[in-house]
Design a protein around this motif. Structure first.
Motif, short mmCIF file in Angstrom:
data_model
loop_
_atom_site.label_atom_id
_atom_site.label_comp_id
_atom_site.label_asym_id
_atom_site.label_seq_id
_atom_site.Cartn_x
_atom_site.Cartn_y
_atom_site.Cartn_z
N VAL A 35 0.85 -1.18 0.00
CA VAL A 35 0.00 0.00 0.00
C VAL A 35 0.89 1.23 0.00
CG1 VAL A 35 -1.67 1.33 1.31
CG2 VAL A 35 -1.90 -1.14 1.15
N ALA A 36 0.64 2.14 -0.94
CA ALA A 36 1.40 3.39 -1.04
C ALA A 36 0.53 4.54 -0.56
CB ALA A 36 1.86 3.62 -2.46
N ILE A 37 1.06 5.34 0.38
CA ILE A 37 0.37 6.53 0.90
C ILE A 37 1.17 7.75 0.47
CG2 ILE A 37 -0.47 7.69 2.96
CD1 ILE A 37 -0.49 4.96 4.36
N LEU A 38 0.57 8.61 -0.35
CA LEU A 38 1.22 9.81 -0.84
C LEU A 38 0.61 11.03 -0.16
CD1 LEU A 38 1.51 9.12 -4.68
CD2 LEU A 38 3.32 9.03 -2.98
N ILE A 39 1.46 11.87 0.42
CA ILE A 39 1.02 13.10 1.08
C ILE A 39 1.72 14.25 0.38
CG2 ILE A 39 0.90 14.36 3.26
CD1 ILE A 39 1.18 11.60 4.65
N ARG A 40 0.96 15.01 -0.41
CA ARG A 40 1.52 16.11 -1.21
C ARG A 40 1.00 17.45 -0.67
NH1 ARG A 40 -0.15 12.58 -5.52
NH2 ARG A 40 1.63 11.64 -6.62
N ASP A 41 1.82 18.49 -0.83
CA ASP A 41 1.37 19.84 -0.53
C ASP A 41 1.84 20.77 -1.64
OD1 ASP A 41 3.92 21.42 0.28
OD2 ASP A 41 4.09 19.58 1.46
N THR A 42 1.25 21.94 -1.69
CA THR A 42 1.60 22.94 -2.72
C THR A 42 2.46 24.04 -2.13
OG1 THR A 42 -0.45 24.13 -2.27
CG2 THR A 42 -0.50 22.46 -4.01
N GLY A 43 3.18 23.73 -1.06
CA GLY A 43 4.03 24.71 -0.42
C GLY A 43 5.36 24.88 -1.13
N PRO A 44 6.35 25.50 -0.46
CA PRO A 44 7.64 25.77 -1.10
C PRO A 44 8.51 24.54 -1.29
CG PRO A 44 7.68 26.44 1.21
CD PRO A 44 6.27 26.03 0.91
N GLY A 45 8.17 23.39 -0.71
CA GLY A 45 8.96 22.18 -0.85
C GLY A 45 10.06 22.10 0.20
N PHE A 46 10.79 20.96 0.19
CA PHE A 46 11.88 20.74 1.13
C PHE A 46 13.12 21.50 0.68
CE2 PHE A 46 9.43 16.72 1.52
CZ PHE A 46 9.06 16.84 2.85
N SER A 47 13.85 22.03 1.61
CA SER A 47 15.17 22.59 1.29
C SER A 47 16.19 21.46 1.15
CB SER A 47 15.60 23.57 2.39
OG SER A 47 15.80 22.86 3.63
N GLU A 48 17.33 21.78 0.55
CA GLU A 48 18.36 20.75 0.37
C GLU A 48 18.84 20.23 1.72
OE1 GLU A 48 19.33 19.37 -2.34
OE2 GLU A 48 18.05 20.60 -3.62
N GLU A 49 18.98 21.11 2.70
CA GLU A 49 19.42 20.69 4.02
C GLU A 49 18.37 19.80 4.68
OE1 GLU A 49 21.68 20.25 7.46
OE2 GLU A 49 22.21 20.94 5.44
N ALA A 50 17.10 20.16 4.52
CA ALA A 50 16.03 19.33 5.11
C ALA A 50 15.98 17.95 4.48
CB ALA A 50 14.69 20.04 4.96
N LEU A 51 16.12 17.89 3.14
CA LEU A 51 16.13 16.59 2.46
C LEU A 51 17.29 15.74 2.92
CD1 LEU A 51 15.12 17.45 -1.22
CD2 LEU A 51 13.82 16.12 0.43
N ARG A 52 18.45 16.38 3.11
CA ARG A 52 19.61 15.61 3.55
C ARG A 52 19.37 15.00 4.93
NH1 ARG A 52 23.68 15.97 6.81
NH2 ARG A 52 23.01 18.00 7.57
N ARG A 53 18.79 15.78 5.83
CA ARG A 53 18.53 15.27 7.17
C ARG A 53 17.42 14.21 7.17
NH1 ARG A 53 20.46 17.68 11.55
NH2 ARG A 53 18.63 17.00 12.76
#
Length: 579
Positions: A505-523
């Motif tokens: 089962v795949a659960i996708l949670i999307r938003d229309t905000g500014p997205g993840f920063s590179e630092e946030a994605l790394r963490r």
């Protein structure tokens, strides 16, 4: 006597007593000598037969080379071939005369080449074959050969090798042929493979041996039944010999033609080679056999005294590796050392089993306590936000909104207080998440919207509680602002089977905000994903930790930014578990 009995029954004494009765070096020497003698005989027989094959192959190649020279000379100097390149309808008289002259020349010249069955010329524009007949008197035989030649020429494509002889399987027999193309006319020679095989019968290869011709793909032209029945691999070594055979071993020696795509191969049964060994070698073989039998007797004794007790221990250990902790060694008459080992092994396994059960139960209790602690960590985190929401609503004195908000909060905390179990239905989780999103929609009127979508067939599956709501809460915390409207979509879908063959089962949670920063994605993509010093992303770390405890490596969570549209996406995959 009592002190001597354990020593006589010990493993060390039994091994020493049996080994002293074996003359291992003598047996090894006899075996090596026997193997060396057999190898010498094989090499001598192989070299003798290879010399004969090479001699005869050279004779065949010389005859074929002479025919090649004749064909090349004919294709270069015979002017009548030019008329056969033209259509017969252009000048039938000239064409017929040229054809007759070519036929007379071929009929006269073939007498100088007794190794060839026929010369032929084929006019492709007129689809007419001119050939000599020296291989059969019946009309049926001539028509069969004619159809074989025409079929062979039709398969001579542009990448056909016109520089060498080829093997061709006709309607009756294999044939060797050579083609030379000049314009649209083919000039060639044809010989039945039986004519090439006749001298091979003069080679003495024993009653069950054989000499044969094989194509470039090592398909036997003759003695095919012998090769198939004995499972003989016709691949041979250029410098020596090879051994092959399913039931009986054959020495395989061969010689490849330099003029064509075929080989001469000799098959010599190894049994007949060994019969040529001298009497002394046979005596050596008998002694080696006697030594081998004595060695088998020794191995049998070692099996009873040493190997069987060891095997029983190994079998018990394998059962233990498979999780069968009730495996025990049976009491049997054996050596003193093995009896002590068996008794100690059984007692030790019993103690280890009890210890393992205690450790396993302690580990389960620890994991249960950790899961409950992780779930309880979420309550205070949202409780502070809830109080802040009620406070903000009270300042604007919107009592209807405060009532709806209070009702939503009651439903929210009712779910939180009863969610002490490890799993809830997807229906309850989505309902709880929708209740939470409604609270946020009331908090941010006009700038926040949401949508939840799931097939009805998936609503009864089990998921960890607060997984979706935690991710949604983190999204609102980092993406929602009063400056720009935002939308959150939650989609649930059943996807194809994973590596183990089970659906996920795949659960996708999307938003229309500014997205993840590179630092946030790394963490977030870090293996452990520990929260920061100020507690950011503690909810996400909580979810990742709970998924690992509940599913090990069968669940996953991924964070990325959408390329085509602005916004962040969190993808959670879980194995399907029915409620």
């Amino acid at each position: 006597m009592r002190q001597l009995k354990p020593f006589l029954h010990s493993l060390r004494f039994k091994l020493f007593a049996v080994i002293t009765l074996i003359m291992a070096p003598l047996i090894a020497l006899l075996i090596i000598n026997n193997a060396y003698s057999i190898d010498v005989v094989r090499n001598q027989v192989a070299q003798s037969n290879k010399n004969m094959l090479s001699l005869y192959m050279n004779q065949i190649d010389r005859n074929l080379q002479e025919v090649d020279n004749y064909l090349f000379n004919l294709s270069e100097t015979e002017t009548d071939l030019l008329e056969l390149n033209k259509r017969k309808s252009e000048n039938e008289t000239v064409y017929t005369l040229a054809k007759l002259r070519i036929f007379q020349d071929l009929l006269q010249d073939i007498t100088y080449y007794p190794s060839i069955d026929s010369f032929f010329v084929y006019s492709e524009p007129n689809e007419e074959l001119i050939m000599t007949q020296t291989f059969g008197d019946t009309l049926e035989a001539r028509e069969t050969v004619k159809s074989d030649i025409v079929a062979m020429i039709e398969q001579a494509s542009d990448d056909f090798d016109f520089s060498q002889w080829h093997a061709w399987k006709g309607k009756r027999d294999y044939h060797m042929f050579h083609l030379i193309k000049t314009g649209d006319v083919y000039v060639g020679a044809w010989v039945n493979s039986k004519k090439l095989i006749v001298p091979l019968s003069l080679i003495d290869l024993g009653e069950s041996g054989a000499a044969l011709l094989a194509t470039d793909r090592l398909i036997p032209i003759n003695h095919a039944e012998l090769v198939e029945d004995n499972g003989i691999d016709l691949r041979f070594s250029k410098d020596s010999y090879s051994l092959s055979g399913k039931h009986a071993q054959y020495l395989v020696m061969g010689e490849t033609s330099k003029e064509g795509g075929f080989s001469l191969i000799a098959l010599v049964p190894e049994s007949e080679i060994l019969e040529r060994l001298p009497d002394l070698q046979r005596i050596s073989t008998l002694i080696s056999i006697a030594g081998a039998l004595f060695l088998l007797l020794f191995l049998y004794a070692m099996r009873r005294v040493f190997l069987l007790p060891i095997k029983s221990i190994v079998v018990a250990m394998r059962k233990l590796q498979g999780g069968k902790w009730d495996a025990r060694l049976e009491k049997a008459s054996s050596s003193t050392e093995f009896e002590l080992m068996n008794e100690t092994f059984n007692r030790m396994i019993g103690e280890i089993h009890e210890l393992k059960i205690n450790v396993y139960e302690e580990k389960l209790n620890h994991q249960r306590a950790e899961l409950r602690h992780l779930q309880l960590q979420i309550n205070p985190h949202f409780f502070l936000n809830s109080l802040n929401i009620i406070y903000n609503l009270a300042t604007v004195r919107d009592y209807a909104l405060i009532q709806e908000m209070s009702k939503c909060l009651v439903a929210y905390f009712r779910f939180m207080f009863r969610s002490s179990s490890y799993f809830v239905s997807l229906r309850d989780e989505l309902k709880h998440s929708a209740n939470y999103l409604r609270i946020q929609e009331l908090r941010f009127p006009g700038i926040f919207a949401y949508r939840l979508d799931s097939p009805d067939s998936l609503l009864d599956i089990e998921v960890p509680p607060l997984v979706i709501q935690t991710i949604v809460e983190n999204t609102i915390k980092h993406a929602v602002s009063i400056d720009k409207p935002i939308r959150i979509d939650v989609e649930v879908a059943l996807e194809h089977a994973d590596a183990d063959g089970a659906p996920i089962v795949a659960i996708l949670i999307r938003d229309t905000g500014p997205g993840f920063s590179e630092e946030a994605l790394r963490r977030l993509k870090d293996a452990e994903g520990m929260p920061g010093e100020e507690g950011e992303h503690i909810g996400i770390w909580n979810v990742k930790r709970r998924l690992r405890l509940l599913y090990q490596d069968k669940a996953s969570i991924a964070f990325y930014n959408e390329r085509q549209i602005q916004g962040a996406t969190v993808r959670i995959t879980l194995p399907v578990q029915s409620a």
